[in-house]
Structures are given as C-alpha cells and as structure tokens.
Design a protein around this motif. Structure first.
Motif, PDB file in Angstrom:
ATOM      1  N   ILE A  86      24.518 -14.996  -9.858  1.00  0.00           N
ATOM      2  CA  ILE A  86      24.181 -13.312 -10.803  1.00  0.00           C
ATOM      3  C   ILE A  86      22.878 -13.768 -11.559  1.00  0.00           C
ATOM      4  O   ILE A  86      22.268 -14.631 -11.582  1.00  0.00           O
ATOM      5  N   ASN A  87      22.395 -12.768 -11.038  1.00  0.00           N
ATOM      6  CA  ASN A  87      21.009 -12.751 -12.483  1.00  0.00           C
ATOM      7  C   ASN A  87      20.521 -12.422 -13.680  1.00  0.00           C
ATOM      8  O   ASN A  87      22.161 -12.731 -13.891  1.00  0.00           O
ATOM      9  N   ASP A  88      20.028 -12.103 -13.450  1.00  0.00           N
ATOM     10  CA  ASP A  88      19.571 -12.112 -15.596  1.00  0.00           C
ATOM     11  C   ASP A  88      20.392 -11.018 -16.514  1.00  0.00           C
ATOM     12  O   ASP A  88      20.514 -10.268 -17.259  1.00  0.00           O
ATOM     13  N   VAL A  89      21.031  -9.711 -15.146  1.00  0.00           N
ATOM     14  CA  VAL A  89      20.888  -8.618 -16.207  1.00  0.00           C
ATOM     15  C   VAL A  89      22.965  -8.427 -14.971  1.00  0.00           C
ATOM     16  O   VAL A  89      23.509  -7.417 -15.484  1.00  0.00           O
ATOM     17  N   GLY A  90      23.858  -9.602 -14.953  1.00  0.00           N
ATOM     18  CA  GLY A  90      25.218  -9.359 -14.967  1.00  0.00           C
ATOM     19  C   GLY A  90      25.298  -9.365 -13.722  1.00  0.00           C
ATOM     20  O   GLY A  90      26.470  -8.693 -13.007  1.00  0.00           O
ATOM     21  N   GLN A  91      24.503  -9.601 -12.167  1.00  0.00           N
ATOM     22  CA  GLN A  91      24.515  -8.769 -11.225  1.00  0.00           C
ATOM     23  C   GLN A  91      24.827 -10.262 -10.630  1.00  0.00           C
ATOM     24  O   GLN A  91      23.988 -10.766  -9.806  1.00  0.00           O
ATOM     25  N   ILE A  92      26.029  -9.544  -9.078  1.00  0.00           N
ATOM     26  CA  ILE A  92      26.142 -11.011  -8.427  1.00  0.00           C
ATOM     27  C   ILE A  92      24.290 -10.524  -7.168  1.00  0.00           C
ATOM     28  O   ILE A  92      25.053  -9.308  -6.161  1.00  0.00           O
ATOM     29  N   GLY A  93      23.966 -11.658  -6.424  1.00  0.00           N
ATOM     30  CA  GLY A  93      23.797 -11.505  -5.368  1.00  0.00           C
ATOM     31  C   GLY A  93      23.602 -12.460  -4.482  1.00  0.00           C
ATOM     32  O   GLY A  93      23.413 -11.884  -2.945  1.00  0.00           O
ATOM     33  N   ARG A  94      24.653 -14.223  -4.705  1.00  0.00           N
ATOM     34  CA  ARG A  94      24.683 -14.719  -3.453  1.00  0.00           C
ATOM     35  C   ARG A  94      26.838 -14.898  -4.000  1.00  0.00           C
ATOM     36  O   ARG A  94      27.079 -15.559  -4.663  1.00  0.00           O
ATOM     37  N   ASP A 101      38.235  -1.678  -7.379  1.00  0.00           N
ATOM     38  CA  ASP A 101      38.004  -1.940  -6.335  1.00  0.00           C
ATOM     39  C   ASP A 101      36.502  -1.898  -5.527  1.00  0.00           C
ATOM     40  O   ASP A 101      35.971  -2.163  -4.462  1.00  0.00           O
ATOM     41  N   SER A 102      35.398  -2.605  -6.680  1.00  0.00           N
ATOM     42  CA  SER A 102      34.307  -3.366  -6.188  1.00  0.00           C
ATOM     43  C   SER A 102      33.531  -4.229  -7.498  1.00  0.00           C
ATOM     44  O   SER A 102      34.810  -4.403  -8.296  1.00  0.00           O
ATOM     45  N   ILE A 103      32.517  -4.983  -6.965  1.00  0.00           N
ATOM     46  CA  ILE A 103      32.670  -6.318  -7.935  1.00  0.00           C
ATOM     47  C   ILE A 103      31.017  -5.474  -8.721  1.00  0.00           C
ATOM     48  O   ILE A 103      30.158  -5.131  -8.367  1.00  0.00           O
ATOM     49  N   PRO A 104      30.684  -6.114  -9.915  1.00  0.00           N
ATOM     50  CA  PRO A 104      29.430  -5.797 -10.321  1.00  0.00           C
ATOM     51  C   PRO A 104      28.236  -6.538  -9.766  1.00  0.00           C
ATOM     52  O   PRO A 104      27.766  -7.525  -9.482  1.00  0.00           O
ATOM     53  N   ALA A 105      27.516  -5.701  -8.427  1.00  0.00           N
ATOM     54  CA  ALA A 105      25.931  -6.295  -7.998  1.00  0.00           C
ATOM     55  C   ALA A 105      25.932  -4.748  -7.392  1.00  0.00           C
ATOM     56  O   ALA A 105      26.820  -3.829  -6.879  1.00  0.00           O
ATOM     57  N   ASP A 106      24.073  -4.594  -7.272  1.00  0.00           N
ATOM     58  CA  ASP A 106      23.668  -3.071  -7.028  1.00  0.00           C
ATOM     59  C   ASP A 106      22.805  -2.891  -6.002  1.00  0.00           C
ATOM     60  O   ASP A 106      21.299  -2.651  -6.088  1.00  0.00           O
ATOM     61  N   ALA A 107      22.779  -4.671  -5.126  1.00  0.00           N
ATOM     62  CA  ALA A 107      22.163  -4.466  -4.260  1.00  0.00           C
ATOM     63  C   ALA A 107      22.498  -5.510  -3.758  1.00  0.00           C
ATOM     64  O   ALA A 107      23.875  -6.034  -3.312  1.00  0.00           O
ATOM     65  N   PRO A 108      21.975  -5.346  -1.616  1.00  0.00           N
ATOM     66  CA  PRO A 108      23.596  -6.370  -0.428  1.00  0.00           C
ATOM     67  C   PRO A 108      23.520  -8.045  -1.442  1.00  0.00           C
ATOM     68  O   PRO A 108      22.603  -8.809  -1.878  1.00  0.00           O
ATOM     69  N   VAL A 109      24.867  -8.452  -0.903  1.00  0.00           N
ATOM     70  CA  VAL A 109      24.667  -9.711  -1.040  1.00  0.00           C
ATOM     71  C   VAL A 109      25.130 -10.543  -0.252  1.00  0.00           C
ATOM     72  O   VAL A 109      25.978 -10.395   0.791  1.00  0.00           O
ATOM     73  N   ASP A 110      24.130 -11.633  -0.805  1.00  0.00           N
ATOM     74  CA  ASP A 110      24.297 -13.250   0.374  1.00  0.00           C
ATOM     75  C   ASP A 110      25.248 -13.955   0.172  1.00  0.00           C
ATOM     76  O   ASP A 110      25.948 -14.204  -0.396  1.00  0.00           O
ATOM     77  N   VAL A 111      26.390 -13.370   1.555  1.00  0.00           N
ATOM     78  CA  VAL A 111      27.586 -14.892   1.701  1.00  0.00           C
ATOM     79  C   VAL A 111      27.348 -16.295   2.064  1.00  0.00           C
ATOM     80  O   VAL A 111      26.914 -15.682   4.118  1.00  0.00           O
ATOM     81  N   TYR A 112      27.439 -17.239   1.822  1.00  0.00           N
ATOM     82  CA  TYR A 112      27.365 -18.328   2.611  1.00  0.00           C
ATOM     83  C   TYR A 112      28.375 -19.258   2.433  1.00  0.00           C
ATOM     84  O   TYR A 112      29.658 -19.553   2.017  1.00  0.00           O
ATOM     85  N   LEU A 113      28.648 -20.554   3.781  1.00  0.00           N
ATOM     86  CA  LEU A 113      29.598 -21.281   3.739  1.00  0.00           C
ATOM     87  C   LEU A 113      28.637 -22.567   3.780  1.00  0.00           C
ATOM     88  O   LEU A 113      28.332 -22.557   4.220  1.00  0.00           O
ATOM     89  N   GLY A 114      29.634 -23.598   2.471  1.00  0.00           N
ATOM     90  CA  GLY A 114      28.990 -24.879   2.040  1.00  0.00           C
ATOM     91  C   GLY A 114      27.548 -24.635   2.279  1.00  0.00           C
ATOM     92  O   GLY A 114      26.940 -25.986   2.704  1.00  0.00           O
ATOM     93  N   GLY A 115      26.901 -24.230   1.584  1.00  0.00           N
ATOM     94  CA  GLY A 115      25.283 -23.470   1.349  1.00  0.00           C
ATOM     95  C   GLY A 115      24.826 -23.298   2.331  1.00  0.00           C
ATOM     96  O   GLY A 115      23.388 -22.910   1.965  1.00  0.00           O
ATOM     97  N   ARG A 116      25.308 -22.725   3.055  1.00  0.00           N
ATOM     98  CA  ARG A 116      24.451 -22.351   4.665  1.00  0.00           C
ATOM     99  C   ARG A 116      25.182 -20.716   5.163  1.00  0.00           C
ATOM    100  O   ARG A 116      26.018 -20.587   4.795  1.00  0.00           O
ATOM    101  N   LEU A 117      23.372 -19.675   4.959  1.00  0.00           N
ATOM    102  CA  LEU A 117      23.798 -18.367   4.919  1.00  0.00           C
ATOM    103  C   LEU A 117      24.274 -18.165   5.603  1.00  0.00           C
ATOM    104  O   LEU A 117      24.395 -17.870   7.075  1.00  0.00           O
TER     105      LEU A 117
END
Length: 272
Positions: free
Chosen positions: A256-264, A152-168
């Motif tokens: 993935i940051n250094d504590v295993g949370q997805i940010g992008r 039901d969730s992903i490992p993330a503790d902050a907002p996640v930026d979603v990109y298409l082809g490297g563009r936000l």
C-alpha cells in the motif's frame, strides 16, 4: 408233474425277489421343494461372491491421531501414523495429511498413512501479531470485501503487480482490476505444489474463519523460499486468525502506498 411244480416254485421265488418291498432294496428319494429352490451355484455367482469388499477413505484431516485411527478402522481400513516434528501450527497430535486422499475407494484392509504433528514450533506459530495501522486495516477490509463480491473494485489508481510466494506472476492493468479472472495467475514451474491458476481473491472468498490484518510478514513452519514481499514498507498482511496446517495456511500481502492505494498483492501458500 414234479417238473411243472418246480418251475412254478422257481417263478414265484424270482417274482418275490424283484419286489420293491424286498429287504435292503434302495428306494428312490422323492424331490422336495427345497431341492427345487436351491440350484447349484453357477461359476459366475461363485466368482462374484469372492470379490473383495471395497470401502471409501473417510476424511480424518484435523482430527487427533487416536480419533483418526478409530474412524479408519471403523471403515475397514488399517491406519499407520508418522510423527513429524514442527510440521504445522495445529495442536500436537493432529493429523495434517493422509495418503491415500479422502474419498478414494480402496479394498477393505488397505493401509492409510497419517502424518501427525508431533511438536508445535511456538515461535513460528506465534499468534500475538502486531496489528496493521488503521489506514492499512481499512484498505485490507476493502480488498477482502472485493474478494468476497461485496465491492466492484479495490483502492488502486495504477496497474497492480500480482506475486506468488514473492515472485512476480502478472501485472493487471488498472481498467481490468475488476475482472476476477485476471487475478488467477501462475509461475513456472508452478507454486507450492498447487494446481494453477491461483488467485488471492479465491483464497479469501473461500475462507470461512476469522481473518487478522497485521504488519508482520507471513510466518509458518511450512513456508519455503523467498515467500514474503522483499520491500516491507507499507505492507499489510491478511491471514487466518487461528493456526492453520501445511495444507490450508495462507497469507495475502498488500503493498500500500502513502495515499492508500494498492500497488502489489502477494499470495503466500504452504506446500502440503
């Protein structure tokens, strides 16, 4: 008396000449059952029979050129092939595009154009990819499980930026990350010739083959522009384990940051 005899002879002669049995007389033809059952074709039935036959275009993507041509001819269509060097990572001689598209209905004898991979770029299609770290592999596995409805969730503790082809394309608030509709995004004027919205979750959910998680950036002959994430630190790439064509290649990059949370999250597609 002589006059009366002559009149009698003439009358007999005229009667015998008008008889149905006279030599050379034309007898009326009797109607037969076949005549009654074979009416003269009407104009509408004649026009209907003259309409050209139509046939459905079969799907020959992924087939060899010879197999594709045989299949199209069996369907009453005329194949034309174009060789495109280094177009895809599929084996040489594989059909990676057809026009008109499969499923269209065309008049019999219509031309169907096949684009065929002529040469394989071994360097660009290298499958000997370096594996991601064990920690990044674990995070990637959790993201795939979320995409496929097993979490039901992903490992993330902050907002996640979603990109298409490297563009936000969008930023998803932390409390909305579990909403699948939030992951459908688009950029102006669109991306890779696809219909928006596009979602990395849908791409991973719909892929039925094996996946690989690597630290290498996406690589494919049909990539264009600044597709991968520019900052490569802590990036794991989820991609198909076997070469894919320009039509269906994809990669999903996870920052993935250094504590295993997805940010992008970056969805990379090729343009068909």
């Amino acid at each position: 008396m002589r006059v009366l005899a002559a009149v009698v002879v003439l009358a007999v002669y005229l009667v015998s000449g008008c008889s149905d049995d006279a030599p050379g007389a034309s007898l009326p033809r009797e109607a037969t059952s076949s005549d009654a059952s074979s009416p003269t074709p009407t104009t509408s039935s004649t026009v209907a029979s003259a309409k050209p036959q139509r046939t459905r275009v079969p799907d020959v993507l992924g087939r060899s050129r010879d197999a594709a041509q045989t299949r199209l001819r069996a369907a009453g269509l005329e194949p034309r092939s174009i060789k495109v060097p280094g177009a895809t990572c599929e084996p040489e001689g594989t059909v990676f595009e057809q026009r008109p598209a499969p499923g269209r209905t065309l008049p019999a004898g219509s031309v169907v154009v096949l684009r065929v991979n002529a040469e394989v770029d071994l360097e660009a299609c290298d499958l000997d990819l370096p594996p991601a770290s064990l920690d990044d592999q674990r995070v990637a596995d959790l993201f795939v499980a979320f995409a496929r409805g097993r979490r039901d969730s992903i490992p993330a503790d902050a907002p996640v930026d979603v990109y298409l082809g490297g563009r936000l394309a969008s930023t998803i608030d932390n409390d909305l990350l579990g909403e699948r509709a939030e992951w459908g995004v688009c950029t102006e004027p669109g991306y890779a010739g696809r219909v928006c919205p596009l979602s990395p979750l849908d791409v991973l959910r719909d892929h039925r083959g094996e996946l690989v998680v690597t630290s290498a950036p996406p690589s494919h002959p049909c990539l264009h522009g600044d597709q991968p994430l520019p900052d490569r630190d802590g990036v794991a790439v989820i991609a198909a384990a076997t070469p894919r064509s320009c039509v269906d290649y994809f990669a999903v990059e996870l920052g993935i940051n250094d504590v295993g949370q997805i940010g992008r999250v970056n969805l990379v597609l090729t343009e068909p």
